[in-house]
Write a protein that holds these residues in place. Sequence first.
Motif, PDB file in Angstrom:
ATOM      1  N   SER A 188     -24.171  -4.022  -5.260  1.00  0.00           N
ATOM      2  CA  SER A 188     -23.228  -2.935  -5.547  1.00  0.00           C
ATOM      3  C   SER A 188     -23.781  -1.986  -6.602  1.00  0.00           C
ATOM      4  O   SER A 188     -23.629  -0.768  -6.487  1.00  0.00           O
ATOM      5  N   ILE A 189     -24.418  -2.545  -7.622  1.00  0.00           N
ATOM      6  CA  ILE A 189     -25.017  -1.712  -8.670  1.00  0.00           C
ATOM      7  C   ILE A 189     -26.147  -0.862  -8.100  1.00  0.00           C
ATOM      8  O   ILE A 189     -26.268   0.331  -8.415  1.00  0.00           O
ATOM      9  N   VAL A 190     -26.969  -1.455  -7.240  1.00  0.00           N
ATOM     10  CA  VAL A 190     -28.102  -0.722  -6.651  1.00  0.00           C
ATOM     11  C   VAL A 190     -27.597   0.405  -5.749  1.00  0.00           C
ATOM     12  O   VAL A 190     -28.076   1.553  -5.850  1.00  0.00           O
ATOM     13  N   ILE A 191     -26.644   0.116  -4.867  1.00  0.00           N
ATOM     14  CA  ILE A 191     -26.116   1.139  -3.951  1.00  0.00           C
ATOM     15  C   ILE A 191     -25.439   2.254  -4.740  1.00  0.00           C
ATOM     16  O   ILE A 191     -25.616   3.449  -4.449  1.00  0.00           O
ATOM     17  N   THR A 192     -24.652   1.885  -5.746  1.00  0.00           N
ATOM     18  CA  THR A 192     -24.012   2.900  -6.594  1.00  0.00           C
ATOM     19  C   THR A 192     -25.047   3.772  -7.268  1.00  0.00           C
ATOM     20  O   THR A 192     -24.884   5.002  -7.360  1.00  0.00           O
TER      21      THR A 192
END
Length: 222
Positions: A188-192
């Motif tokens: 989620s952090i990477v996609i965000t």
Amino acid sequence: MLISMKRPFYLSRAENMLFLLLVTFAVGVGMSMLWNFLTEEAEGGILSHIKTMTSTVLTFGVPAIVFWHIKCKEGICKGLHIKNAPRWRAAVYSTVAVFVSMPAIGYVNKFVSDFMLRYLPESLSVDLTNAANAQTDMIHGLIGNGNWELLPVSIITLGIIPALCEEMFFRGTLQRILTRLWHRPILSIVITSVIFALLHADYLNWAGIFMCSIIMGLFYFY
């Protein structure tokens, strides 16, 4: 005789939240584009600052606020857990971590940008360079090119307002929804961070923006 019935299609709570966020973001972008069109002639001085601040608020701040007011009975304070915000030490540590990482981030960013300029088609490299130069000129224009009278307004326009609105939207809303949807915080952090970097439209400095977002996302989550 048995009649087979397909399971009705429905969205999970997290999927509903993501859909609502996309809708509010689309409305915010539309409002921002309309605002920029109506204020196209507003260039120079304090008018440019007002135009930039309003565009940022409409694009990121308003969607996040509207989203949490719709999804949360107690409004944005409960939605963003403002009442349970981290102590000042956490904010200091995250800020220090970003600044300490700046040399490494700058090195990686320069390596990636040089690689892009070297191996991408020449026409695309020229377009990327021109876009980066145009963004730099825009920032210098907002700062006032040495006009110290506009420095306090520039800090608000380029620092405080974007930080508040973008953090509410990306870390406070999008990252949390993706984490709830996938149950994979790192993903989620990477996609965000990918979305965060792409929406900044500064593709020569994409790697640096992405890395800063990763750091802020990790501090927000942990």
